[in-house]
Enzyme design. Structure first.
Site, mmCIF file in Angstrom:
data_model
loop_
_atom_site.group_PDB
_atom_site.id
_atom_site.type_symbol
_atom_site.label_atom_id
_atom_site.label_comp_id
_atom_site.label_asym_id
_atom_site.label_seq_id
_atom_site.Cartn_x
_atom_site.Cartn_y
_atom_site.Cartn_z
ATOM 1 N N PHE A 37 -8.459 9.058 8.297
ATOM 2 C CA PHE A 37 -8.224 9.375 6.885
ATOM 3 C C PHE A 37 -9.489 9.042 6.096
ATOM 4 O O PHE A 37 -10.480 8.538 6.648
ATOM 5 C CB PHE A 37 -7.001 8.607 6.355
ATOM 6 C CG PHE A 37 -7.218 7.117 6.222
ATOM 7 C CD1 PHE A 37 -7.553 6.557 4.993
ATOM 8 C CD2 PHE A 37 -7.095 6.274 7.317
ATOM 9 C CE1 PHE A 37 -7.755 5.182 4.875
ATOM 10 C CE2 PHE A 37 -7.280 4.900 7.204
ATOM 11 C CZ PHE A 37 -7.615 4.354 5.972
ATOM 12 N N LYS A 67 -10.059 3.867 17.259
ATOM 13 C CA LYS A 67 -10.431 3.421 15.903
ATOM 14 C C LYS A 67 -9.786 2.065 15.621
ATOM 15 O O LYS A 67 -10.428 1.152 15.084
ATOM 16 C CB LYS A 67 -10.002 4.444 14.839
ATOM 17 C CG LYS A 67 -10.412 3.990 13.444
ATOM 18 C CD LYS A 67 -9.940 4.848 12.297
ATOM 19 C CE LYS A 67 -10.298 4.176 10.975
ATOM 20 N NZ LYS A 67 -9.591 4.717 9.816
ATOM 21 N N SER A 127 0.845 -1.200 0.000
ATOM 22 C CA SER A 127 0.000 0.000 0.000
ATOM 23 C C SER A 127 0.875 1.243 0.000
ATOM 24 O O SER A 127 2.032 1.208 0.430
ATOM 25 C CB SER A 127 -0.893 0.020 1.245
ATOM 26 O OG SER A 127 -1.689 1.184 1.265
ATOM 27 N N ASP A 135 -7.527 -4.539 0.559
ATOM 28 C CA ASP A 135 -8.369 -3.706 -0.300
ATOM 29 C C ASP A 135 -9.610 -3.376 0.503
ATOM 30 O O ASP A 135 -10.250 -4.258 1.084
ATOM 31 C CB ASP A 135 -8.732 -4.397 -1.611
ATOM 32 C CG ASP A 135 -9.184 -3.368 -2.650
ATOM 33 O OD1 ASP A 135 -8.438 -2.382 -2.851
ATOM 34 O OD2 ASP A 135 -10.277 -3.503 -3.211
ATOM 35 N N SER A 136 -9.927 -2.106 0.555
ATOM 36 C CA SER A 136 -10.982 -1.686 1.467
ATOM 37 C C SER A 136 -11.820 -0.581 0.849
ATOM 38 O O SER A 136 -11.451 -0.004 -0.180
ATOM 39 C CB SER A 136 -10.362 -1.216 2.781
ATOM 40 O OG SER A 136 -9.371 -0.246 2.521
ATOM 41 N N GLY A 189 -2.416 6.566 5.953
ATOM 42 C CA GLY A 189 -3.318 6.297 7.079
ATOM 43 C C GLY A 189 -3.480 4.806 7.310
ATOM 44 O O GLY A 189 -3.411 4.305 8.440
ATOM 45 N N LYS A 190 -3.686 4.102 6.212
ATOM 46 C CA LYS A 190 -3.868 2.646 6.272
ATOM 47 C C LYS A 190 -2.591 1.969 6.797
ATOM 48 O O LYS A 190 -2.641 1.106 7.670
ATOM 49 C CB LYS A 190 -4.159 2.175 4.837
ATOM 50 C CG LYS A 190 -4.759 0.814 4.730
ATOM 51 C CD LYS A 190 -4.691 0.344 3.297
ATOM 52 C CE LYS A 190 -5.910 0.557 2.490
ATOM 53 N NZ LYS A 190 -5.885 -0.169 1.205
ATOM 54 N N ASN A 192 -1.044 4.058 1.020
ATOM 55 C CA ASN A 192 -1.966 4.876 1.815
ATOM 56 C C ASN A 192 -1.392 5.042 3.227
ATOM 57 O O ASN A 192 -1.343 4.098 4.012
ATOM 58 C CB ASN A 192 -3.334 4.164 1.844
ATOM 59 C CG ASN A 192 -4.376 4.934 2.607
ATOM 60 O OD1 ASN A 192 -4.095 5.563 3.618
ATOM 61 N ND2 ASN A 192 -5.606 4.867 2.130
ATOM 62 N N HIS A 224 -12.955 -2.060 10.793
ATOM 63 C CA HIS A 224 -12.939 -3.175 9.845
ATOM 64 C C HIS A 224 -11.535 -3.772 9.724
ATOM 65 O O HIS A 224 -11.334 -4.971 9.701
ATOM 66 C CB HIS A 224 -13.451 -2.680 8.487
ATOM 67 C CG HIS A 224 -12.792 -1.414 7.992
ATOM 68 N ND1 HIS A 224 -12.592 -0.311 8.787
ATOM 69 C CD2 HIS A 224 -12.264 -1.082 6.789
ATOM 70 C CE1 HIS A 224 -11.993 0.641 8.091
ATOM 71 N NE2 HIS A 224 -11.782 0.193 6.876
#
Ligand code: IMP
Length: 196
Positions: free
Chosen positions: A151, A174, A7, A68-69, A11-12, A9, A179
């Site tokens: 994010f 969080k 990734s 993948d989200s 934040g991820k 991302n 998820h």
């Protein structure tokens, strides 16, 4: 074990690194290997996660974790779904994506939505049995964005049990509910067996 997170991302990646921090593994990201964005050409979360995991695993030769989200909104028949990152078009932009969701949801009373993630772990490029885990976080779409943490769609994702948006939660809260937390908790149980 060395593990590459497939990734870009930020934040991820921060969430995944925190969730895996107690495992005896050294974490890298695809940026550490100069791997650019991987086109997500499939039509489901699981296929896109497999596609990203395979590509990064082949390029690095190391065990790889891909996630993948996206956000699925009941009243929009599951949109933005796999198109969450670029819902308002290219280049990916969270502010525009949130604005598009709020416009699409204007006047709609059914606000039910969920975040979904599918995580895929590949031990090596030819691994015939990838570990695949899913996590779902149920909530509602706010009519006005609220909060600045997290994010993506966090500012418009209302968490009923805590009566606030996901962007008003601390990083730790969080990461105990989301998820991604659920999917990685399942994955970690299976990873422990591989690591011992
Ligand atoms: P991916 O990189 O294709 O998995 O895109 C995931 C996209 O879904 C992100 O860019 C966000 O727009 C959205 N998303 C996934 N997880 C979250 C989350 O935890 N909070 C907010 N938005 C998320």
């Amino acid at each position: 074990m060395k593990l590459v997170i497939a990734s870009h991302n930020i934040g991820k990646i921060a969430e995944i690194k925190a969730l895996l921090a107690d495992l005896p593994i050294t974490l890298y990201t695809q940026a550490d290997f100069g791997i650019g964005d991987i086109p997500e050409t499939a039509s489901t979360f699981v296929e896109n996660a497999l596609l990203k995991a395979h590509y990064v695993c082949e390029q690095t030769g190391l065990a790889t974790l891909a996630d993948d989200s996206g956000l699925e909104i009941e009243a929009l028949h599951g949109a933005p779904g796999i198109y969450s990152a670029r819902y308002a078009g290219e280049p990916a932009n969270f502010v525009n994506n949130i604005a598009k969701v709020l416009t699409d949801m204007h006047g709609i009373t059914d606000r039910r939505a969920n975040f979904k993630t599918v995580c895929v772990f590949l031990k090596h490029p030819k691994d015939p049995s990838p570990l695949i885990c899913e996590g779902i976080w149920r909530g509602e779409i706010l009519s006005v964005a609220s909060g600045s943490a997290g994010f993506g769609y966090d500012p418009i994702f209302y968490v009923p049990e805590l009566a606030c948006s996901a962007a008003e939660l601390s990083f730790e809260t969080k990461n105990s509910l989301s998820h991604r937390a659920l999917a990685l908790a399942h994955l970690k149980q299976q990873l422990q067996k591989i690591l011992t």
